[in-house]
Design an enzyme around this catalytic site. Structure first.
Site, PDB file in Angstrom:
ATOM      1  N   TYR A  51      69.437  54.709  38.873  1.00 56.72           N
ATOM      2  CA  TYR A  51      70.251  53.521  39.293  1.00 56.72           C
ATOM      3  C   TYR A  51      71.363  54.114  40.597  1.00 56.72           C
ATOM      4  O   TYR A  51      71.789  55.254  40.303  1.00 56.72           O
ATOM      5  CB  TYR A  51      70.937  53.227  37.993  1.00 56.72           C
ATOM      6  CG  TYR A  51      71.785  51.917  38.284  1.00 56.72           C
ATOM      7  CD1 TYR A  51      71.487  50.731  39.085  1.00 56.72           C
ATOM      8  CD2 TYR A  51      73.245  51.983  38.365  1.00 56.72           C
ATOM      9  CE1 TYR A  51      72.149  49.675  39.234  1.00 56.72           C
ATOM     10  CE2 TYR A  51      74.089  51.063  38.378  1.00 56.72           C
ATOM     11  CZ  TYR A  51      73.644  49.873  38.930  1.00 56.72           C
ATOM     12  OH  TYR A  51      74.671  48.723  39.305  1.00 56.72           O
ATOM     13  N   ASP A  65      86.215  50.148  44.008  1.00 54.50           N
ATOM     14  CA  ASP A  65      85.043  49.216  44.074  1.00 54.50           C
ATOM     15  C   ASP A  65      85.584  47.777  44.120  1.00 54.50           C
ATOM     16  O   ASP A  65      85.621  46.998  43.255  1.00 54.50           O
ATOM     17  CB  ASP A  65      84.261  49.360  42.617  1.00 54.50           C
ATOM     18  CG  ASP A  65      83.182  48.455  42.614  1.00 54.50           C
ATOM     19  OD1 ASP A  65      82.604  48.041  43.639  1.00 54.50           O
ATOM     20  OD2 ASP A  65      82.672  48.207  41.328  1.00 54.50           O
ATOM     21  N   ASP A  92      72.442  48.819  43.218  1.00 58.42           N
ATOM     22  CA  ASP A  92      73.676  47.689  43.246  1.00 58.42           C
ATOM     23  C   ASP A  92      74.036  47.036  44.437  1.00 58.42           C
ATOM     24  O   ASP A  92      74.485  47.974  45.395  1.00 58.42           O
ATOM     25  CB  ASP A  92      74.844  48.329  42.574  1.00 58.42           C
ATOM     26  CG  ASP A  92      75.945  47.340  42.400  1.00 58.42           C
ATOM     27  OD1 ASP A  92      75.859  46.097  42.862  1.00 58.42           O
ATOM     28  OD2 ASP A  92      77.071  47.867  41.894  1.00 58.42           O
ATOM     29  N   ASP A  94      75.834  44.509  45.215  1.00 59.12           N
ATOM     30  CA  ASP A  94      76.990  43.743  45.092  1.00 59.12           C
ATOM     31  C   ASP A  94      76.849  42.130  45.156  1.00 59.12           C
ATOM     32  O   ASP A  94      75.853  41.562  44.438  1.00 59.12           O
ATOM     33  CB  ASP A  94      78.067  43.988  46.247  1.00 59.12           C
ATOM     34  CG  ASP A  94      78.709  45.295  45.771  1.00 59.12           C
ATOM     35  OD1 ASP A  94      78.676  45.789  44.511  1.00 59.12           O
ATOM     36  OD2 ASP A  94      79.528  46.000  46.790  1.00 59.12           O
ATOM     37  N   HIS A 119      70.140  44.412  42.475  1.00 59.41           N
ATOM     38  CA  HIS A 119      70.752  43.399  41.615  1.00 59.41           C
ATOM     39  C   HIS A 119      71.745  42.648  42.421  1.00 59.41           C
ATOM     40  O   HIS A 119      72.414  43.390  43.367  1.00 59.41           O
ATOM     41  CB  HIS A 119      71.292  43.361  40.268  1.00 59.41           C
ATOM     42  CG  HIS A 119      72.433  44.564  40.189  1.00 59.41           C
ATOM     43  ND1 HIS A 119      73.556  44.526  40.580  1.00 59.41           N
ATOM     44  CD2 HIS A 119      72.357  45.840  39.674  1.00 59.41           C
ATOM     45  CE1 HIS A 119      74.503  45.360  40.269  1.00 59.41           C
ATOM     46  NE2 HIS A 119      73.582  46.354  39.697  1.00 59.41           N
ATOM     47  N   GLU A 121      75.187  39.873  42.570  1.00 56.34           N
ATOM     48  CA  GLU A 121      75.875  39.212  41.616  1.00 56.34           C
ATOM     49  C   GLU A 121      76.560  37.868  42.029  1.00 56.34           C
ATOM     50  O   GLU A 121      76.575  37.496  42.995  1.00 56.34           O
ATOM     51  CB  GLU A 121      76.920  40.266  41.127  1.00 56.34           C
ATOM     52  CG  GLU A 121      77.997  40.672  42.302  1.00 56.34           C
ATOM     53  CD  GLU A 121      78.511  41.950  42.030  1.00 56.34           C
ATOM     54  OE1 GLU A 121      80.006  41.814  42.085  1.00 56.34           O
ATOM     55  OE2 GLU A 121      78.037  42.988  41.626  1.00 56.34           O
ATOM     56  N   CYS A 129      85.226  45.414  40.558  1.00 50.82           N
ATOM     57  CA  CYS A 129      84.549  45.786  39.310  1.00 50.82           C
ATOM     58  C   CYS A 129      84.429  45.138  38.043  1.00 50.82           C
ATOM     59  O   CYS A 129      85.379  44.222  37.930  1.00 50.82           O
ATOM     60  CB  CYS A 129      85.448  47.312  38.824  1.00 50.82           C
ATOM     61  SG  CYS A 129      84.700  48.082  37.227  1.00 50.82           S
ATOM     62  N   ARG A 164      72.842  39.432  38.567  1.00 53.57           N
ATOM     63  CA  ARG A 164      73.963  39.853  37.531  1.00 53.57           C
ATOM     64  C   ARG A 164      74.752  38.589  37.528  1.00 53.57           C
ATOM     65  O   ARG A 164      75.160  37.988  38.565  1.00 53.57           O
ATOM     66  CB  ARG A 164      74.585  40.964  38.133  1.00 53.57           C
ATOM     67  CG  ARG A 164      75.867  41.227  37.425  1.00 53.57           C
ATOM     68  CD  ARG A 164      76.455  42.423  38.084  1.00 53.57           C
ATOM     69  NE  ARG A 164      77.983  42.420  38.054  1.00 53.57           N
ATOM     70  CZ  ARG A 164      78.906  43.482  38.434  1.00 53.57           C
ATOM     71  NH1 ARG A 164      78.239  44.756  38.736  1.00 53.57           N
ATOM     72  NH2 ARG A 164      80.294  43.224  38.339  1.00 53.57           N
ATOM     73  N   GLU A 194      77.019  41.141  32.965  1.00 53.89           N
ATOM     74  CA  GLU A 194      78.167  42.205  32.789  1.00 53.89           C
ATOM     75  C   GLU A 194      79.278  41.807  31.728  1.00 53.89           C
ATOM     76  O   GLU A 194      79.636  40.640  31.378  1.00 53.89           O
ATOM     77  CB  GLU A 194      78.816  42.175  34.317  1.00 53.89           C
ATOM     78  CG  GLU A 194      79.921  43.258  34.308  1.00 53.89           C
ATOM     79  CD  GLU A 194      79.356  44.757  34.253  1.00 53.89           C
ATOM     80  OE1 GLU A 194      78.942  45.138  33.308  1.00 53.89           O
ATOM     81  OE2 GLU A 194      79.569  45.334  35.200  1.00 53.89           O
ATOM     82  N   ASN A 216      74.215  47.167  30.862  1.00 63.17           N
ATOM     83  CA  ASN A 216      75.048  48.180  31.321  1.00 63.17           C
ATOM     84  C   ASN A 216      75.916  48.714  30.251  1.00 63.17           C
ATOM     85  O   ASN A 216      76.696  48.431  29.715  1.00 63.17           O
ATOM     86  CB  ASN A 216      76.179  47.394  32.337  1.00 63.17           C
ATOM     87  CG  ASN A 216      76.853  48.134  32.931  1.00 63.17           C
ATOM     88  OD1 ASN A 216      76.716  49.565  33.107  1.00 63.17           O
ATOM     89  ND2 ASN A 216      77.954  47.921  33.999  1.00 63.17           N
TER      90      ASN A 216
END
Length: 304
Positions: A51, A65, A92, A94, A119, A121, A129, A164, A194, A216
């Site tokens: 990952y 982040d 990731d 975002d 992924h 989101e 984050c 996500r 998440e 996660n």
């Protein structure tokens, strides 16, 4: 001979392996890699995938982040990692680095980088984050458009697009489940919820959503740390450990630097270091030697 400069398998082969793993009976475990060398270690340890965390890419650049990294930076680091391993690599992405058209370009770039999947989101852009308070999520229809653009840009049907949702922490689990269903209908291959908190939360989500689910297991956040075996029993298909290797490494680095600053020597840390010989194994020095001894003449010292 092993291909020394890139993965021997094709991106499509690694994507198909990832999909086959998600469809199988065993949970797919994907520790986070902050470098290509860490990805090598993950493969040697027997994990099913790698990952690449957006938070880790940002942290490695000494940034928080909060959506400051660019598609170029994330795709570049992910490409380096995917090159160094035969394992499928999930990255990731975002929020897709912008609006729906940006999400479409993101998928195209990540396919070209050799990734097995990404992924996207449903946070407001720029994101934060997932385990911090104060998150905002976009309306469901906005995320559906984001996903639709991403799916339409996919050229290799085996590339995995995971959706996500951060809605559990802002709107509750029931709302997150409804979003997950809408995202699946929009073409998502897998759902990542998440900041669920307990095994019961994961069970509730699994009972309500039909497509593969990703958990996660990040440290120091809102989620109770649950072992892979229990997640597998609940019915989850994949689990990521996004920042674990970076936190371990940085914890050791800070402790060692403090000790060296105090004592003037690193000798107290020799038995806690990766030995030169092990590093050379991961770097495949011997195989480079075979490739061309005229150009590369490393020999392992006796007893090294």
């Amino acid at each position: 001979m092993t291909n020394l400069f890139s993965a021997a398998t094709t991106p499509t082969e690694r994507r198909r392996a990832f999909r086959a793993g998600l469809a199988g009976d065993r949970i797919q475990r994907l520790p986070g890699a902050f470098s290509p060398l860490v990805a090598r270690a993950i493969a040697d340890a027997g994990f099913e995938g790698v990952y690449v965390s957006g938070a880790v890419v940002a942290a490695d650049l000494a940034l928080p982040d909060i959506g400051l990294t660019t598609l170029t930076e994330v795709a570049g680091r992910a490409r380096q990692i995917a090159r160094a391993t035969e394992l499928p690599v999930l990255v990731d992405a975002d929020t897709g680095f912008g609006e729906p058209m940006s999400a479409a370009r993101t998928v195209s770039e990540l396919e070209d980088a050799g990734l097995a999947g990404c992924h996207l989101e449903d946070q407001v852009n720029p994101k934060r984050c997932g385990h911090l308070d104060g998150k905002e999520v976009v309306p469901t229809d906005v995320m559906v458009r984001r996903l639709g653009a991403a799916v339409s840009a996919r050229r290799d049907d085996s590339f995995v697009i995971c959706a996500r949702t951060d809605a559990a922490g802002t709107e509750g689990i029931d709302a997150a489940i409804e979003r997950a269903k809408a995202y699946a209908d929009a073409g998502a291959d897998m759902i990542f919820t998440e900041a669920l908190r307990t095994p019961a939360d994961f069970e509730k989500f699994r009972a309500a959503v039909d497509i593969p689910l990703l958990a996660n297991m990040t440290e120091f956040g809102k989620t109770e740390l649950i072992g892979a075996e229990l997640l597998e029993d609940i019915g989850y298909n994949a689990v990521i450990y996004p920042v674990t290797t970076l936190r371990i490494a940085m914890g050791q680095v800070e402790d060692a630097l403090a000790d060296i600053a105090a004592t003037g020597t690193q000798t107290g840390w020799l038995d806690r270091m990766q030995h030169r010989s092990r590093l050379y194994e991961l770097l495949r020095y011997a195989e480079y030697n075979v490739f061309d001894q005229k150009l590369f003449t490393y020999r392992r010292p006796p007893g090294d």
